[in-house]
Design a protein around this motif. Structure first.
Motif, PDB file in Angstrom:
ATOM      1  N   UNK A 103     -14.483 -24.363   3.165  1.00  0.00           N
ATOM      2  CA  UNK A 103     -15.362 -23.389   3.828  1.00  0.00           C
ATOM      3  C   UNK A 103     -16.788 -23.691   3.409  1.00  0.00           C
ATOM      4  N   UNK A 104     -17.710 -23.682   4.361  1.00  0.00           N
ATOM      5  CA  UNK A 104     -19.123 -23.900   4.006  1.00  0.00           C
ATOM      6  C   UNK A 104     -19.894 -22.593   4.251  1.00  0.00           C
ATOM      7  N   UNK A 105     -20.655 -22.215   3.231  1.00  0.00           N
ATOM      8  CA  UNK A 105     -21.369 -20.941   3.270  1.00  0.00           C
ATOM      9  C   UNK A 105     -22.785 -21.193   2.778  1.00  0.00           C
ATOM     10  N   UNK A 106     -23.790 -20.809   3.565  1.00  0.00           N
ATOM     11  CA  UNK A 106     -25.166 -21.073   3.124  1.00  0.00           C
ATOM     12  C   UNK A 106     -26.048 -19.837   3.291  1.00  0.00           C
ATOM     13  N   UNK A 107     -26.386 -19.170   2.191  1.00  0.00           N
ATOM     14  CA  UNK A 107     -27.411 -18.125   2.300  1.00  0.00           C
ATOM     15  C   UNK A 107     -28.793 -18.775   2.391  1.00  0.00           C
ATOM     16  N   UNK A 108     -29.536 -18.407   3.411  1.00  0.00           N
ATOM     17  CA  UNK A 108     -30.820 -19.060   3.697  1.00  0.00           C
ATOM     18  C   UNK A 108     -31.964 -18.117   3.303  1.00  0.00           C
ATOM     19  N   UNK A 109     -32.881 -18.593   2.451  1.00  0.00           N
ATOM     20  CA  UNK A 109     -33.877 -17.661   1.895  1.00  0.00           C
ATOM     21  C   UNK A 109     -34.831 -17.060   2.919  1.00  0.00           C
ATOM     22  N   UNK A 110     -35.000 -17.687   4.083  1.00  0.00           N
ATOM     23  CA  UNK A 110     -35.917 -17.108   5.073  1.00  0.00           C
ATOM     24  C   UNK A 110     -35.353 -15.830   5.697  1.00  0.00           C
ATOM     25  N   UNK A 111     -34.028 -15.773   5.851  1.00  0.00           N
ATOM     26  CA  UNK A 111     -33.517 -14.596   6.569  1.00  0.00           C
ATOM     27  C   UNK A 111     -32.287 -13.946   5.940  1.00  0.00           C
ATOM     28  N   UNK A 112     -31.736 -14.513   4.886  1.00  0.00           N
ATOM     29  CA  UNK A 112     -30.588 -13.841   4.266  1.00  0.00           C
ATOM     30  C   UNK A 112     -31.023 -12.976   3.095  1.00  0.00           C
ATOM     31  N   UNK A 113     -30.272 -11.886   2.931  1.00  0.00           N
ATOM     32  CA  UNK A 113     -30.526 -10.968   1.819  1.00  0.00           C
ATOM     33  C   UNK A 113     -29.430 -11.165   0.766  1.00  0.00           C
ATOM     34  N   UNK A 114     -29.715 -10.674  -0.424  1.00  0.00           N
ATOM     35  CA  UNK A 114     -28.696 -10.685  -1.477  1.00  0.00           C
ATOM     36  C   UNK A 114     -27.510  -9.817  -1.040  1.00  0.00           C
ATOM     37  N   UNK A 115     -27.821  -8.780  -0.277  1.00  0.00           N
ATOM     38  CA  UNK A 115     -26.724  -7.922   0.190  1.00  0.00           C
ATOM     39  C   UNK A 115     -25.795  -8.667   1.154  1.00  0.00           C
ATOM     40  N   UNK A 116     -26.347  -9.611   1.934  1.00  0.00           N
ATOM     41  CA  UNK A 116     -25.475 -10.425   2.821  1.00  0.00           C
ATOM     42  C   UNK A 116     -24.473 -11.205   1.979  1.00  0.00           C
ATOM     43  N   UNK A 117     -24.976 -11.754   0.877  1.00  0.00           N
ATOM     44  CA  UNK A 117     -24.131 -12.552  -0.012  1.00  0.00           C
ATOM     45  C   UNK A 117     -23.034 -11.656  -0.600  1.00  0.00           C
ATOM     46  N   UNK A 118     -23.441 -10.459  -0.979  1.00  0.00           N
ATOM     47  CA  UNK A 118     -22.471  -9.514  -1.545  1.00  0.00           C
ATOM     48  C   UNK A 118     -21.412  -9.164  -0.495  1.00  0.00           C
ATOM     49  N   UNK A 119     -21.872  -8.858   0.720  1.00  0.00           N
ATOM     50  CA  UNK A 119     -20.916  -8.464   1.772  1.00  0.00           C
ATOM     51  C   UNK A 119     -19.946  -9.600   2.095  1.00  0.00           C
ATOM     52  N   UNK A 120     -20.485 -10.811   2.137  1.00  0.00           N
ATOM     53  CA  UNK A 120     -19.600 -11.966   2.366  1.00  0.00           C
ATOM     54  C   UNK A 120     -18.524 -12.013   1.273  1.00  0.00           C
TER      55      UNK A 120
END
Ligand SMILES: Cc1ncc(COP(=O)(O)O)c(C=O)c1O
Length: 422
Positions: free
Chosen positions: A393-410
């Motif tokens: 699985x490839x997962x990339x949080x992108x600093x321009x538009x992702x939040x830490x909360x997105x990472x948490x929810x994932x």
């Protein structure tokens, strides 16, 4: 360690994030009910800058109202359109302005660079790439070898890791070049490996290649807008990239090239030519001889697709405001947070991306049994990531538009999915 405690932590990090406002500059994909998706797929296709719509519409309006006159009179005239990208691309790749140009698409540019830089002679005929290279790169290289009448089975060296299962070290690359360098004409290496997310020390690879008297090029598809490639300093001979991943320029958007200044100038010209690379003040005299424009611009072939290039202007503007150095700092935090949550809350997941921050960009690659099934379940739970055969699985949080909360929810949803599929 609980999910509740880490959610508070994620929200605290988002509140303290000085780059948080840039999220508003992008359209957020949503489901059929209008609920925003958790989008962690910028390594495949970056999100649409809101300003892209305006820029494309302006080009359509100028075309509609001006027709051919738009070549000179559009608000961004089409003849010198490539100049809109020079400063931004030079900044993101760490190149001098005259070394970069936006043109064509990645694989096309790779072929053009190979035509210019791969000259098999005598014993020096081989090309070194990584085992498991992106298929299009391998196809391009193998077909170039065949085009020169060579057998890829004998002339293509595909370096697999020996010490670590999923990561080739720079030492291993140096060792191969020391041992086989006299037979190698060219090295092609990724800035960031597409499947594992491993980032490489480009300067170290370039100097090892040059010590062995090989030319070296980089594929920055997963690196540009993500890591800081510092191409000019690295001394690389060339590099190619696409701009639909971390550069957010839209599906199939215009690609780009770097050509080190030592290869620029008519005296050392060895590239394939087209009229758009002609020196602009005399291009329309329509003479049969080719006089290259200065710099990488002289390597253009055709007039660029303005409609597929316009969104890149919007994206580069955002990068210039946000600044890569700040984005990289946030990226290290975001990806570190993802790693932390997975290690503590989903220990069954094996992260195959190197743990050392300098050895990775935004992306973490996760080895999970039944990756495809997990990916589908995550999709049903509102998460957009992707998977690659057989189990990654490839997962990339992108600093321009992702939040830490997105990472948490994932992470929370991944744990749920894994729990219910176990
Ligand atoms: C590492 C790498 N190389 C090459 C390509 C091919 O790109 P294009 O279809 O733009 O030629 C991709 C596309 O995702 C890629 O990730």
């Amino acid at each position: 360690m609980s999910f509740t405690a880490t959610l508070e932590c994620a929200r605290g990090l988002d509140e303290a994030d000085v780059l948080a406002g840039f999220r508003e500059r992008f359209e957020m994909p949503h489901d059929a009910h209008g609920t925003p998706l958790i989008y962690l797929c910028g390594h495949s296709l970056g999100l649409m800058p809101r300003a892209a719509r305006t820029l494309v519409t302006q080009e359509l309006d100028d075309w509609g109202s001006l027709g051919v006159l738009g070549h000179e009179s559009a608000r961004r005239p089409w003849i010198p359109y490539h100049e809109n990208f020079v400063a931004g691309l030079a900044e993101l790749t760490g190149a001098r302005a005259h070394e970069v140009v936006a043109m064509n698409s990645l694989t096309v540019n790779l072929h053009l660079m190979l035509a210019a830089f791969y000259h098999p002679r005598g014993k020096r005929r081989k090309i070194l790439i990584e085992a498991g290279a992106f298929p299009s790169d391998r196809h391009a290289i193998a077909s170039q070898l065949e085009w020169h009448g060579l057998d890829p089975h004998r002339t293509l060296i595909e370096l697999a890791p020996t010490a670590r299962e999923d990561a080739v070290s720079e030492e291993e690359i140096e060792g191969t070049l020391q041992q086989l360098g006299a037979e190698i004409a060219l090295v092609l290496w990724p800035g960031v490996q597409y499947r594992t997310g491993q980032a490489f020390d480009l300067a170290r690879i370039a100097s090892a290649a040059h010590r062995a008297r090989c030319l070296v090029g980089f594929d920055l598809a997963h690196s540009i807008g993500n890591t800081q490639p510092a191409l000019a300093l690295s001394g690389a001979d060339f590099a190619v990239w696409c701009s639909y991943k971390y550069l957010n320029a839209g599906p199939g958007a215009i690609g780009g090239c770097f050509i080190h200044e030592r290869h620029l100038g008519t005296a050392s010209r060895s590239h394939l030519a087209g009229w758009w690379g002609h020196e602009p003040t005399t291009r329309f005299l329509m003479r049969p001889e080719f006089h290259a424009a200065a710099g990488a611009a002289g390597w253009q072939l055709s007039n660029p697709s303005v409609l597929s290039a316009a969104p890149l202007i919007a994206s580069l503007e955002i990068f210039s405001e946000a600044r890569l150095v700040r984005l990289r700092a946030k990226s290290l935090q975001l990806t570190g947070f993802l790693e932390f949550l997975l290690e503590h809350l989903a220990p069954a997941v094996r992260i195959i991306t190197p743990a050392e921050p300098a050895e990775r960009g935004c992306q973490l690659s996760l080895r999970v049994d039944g990756a495809r099934h997990v990916f589908e379940r995550l999709g049903a739970a509102g998460v957009v990531c992707d998977w690659r055969e057989p189990d990654t699985l490839r997962v990339a949080p992108v600093p321009l538009y992702n939040r830490f909360e997105d990472v948490w929810r994932f992470s929370e949803r991944l744990v749920q999915v894994l729990g219910s599929t176990a």
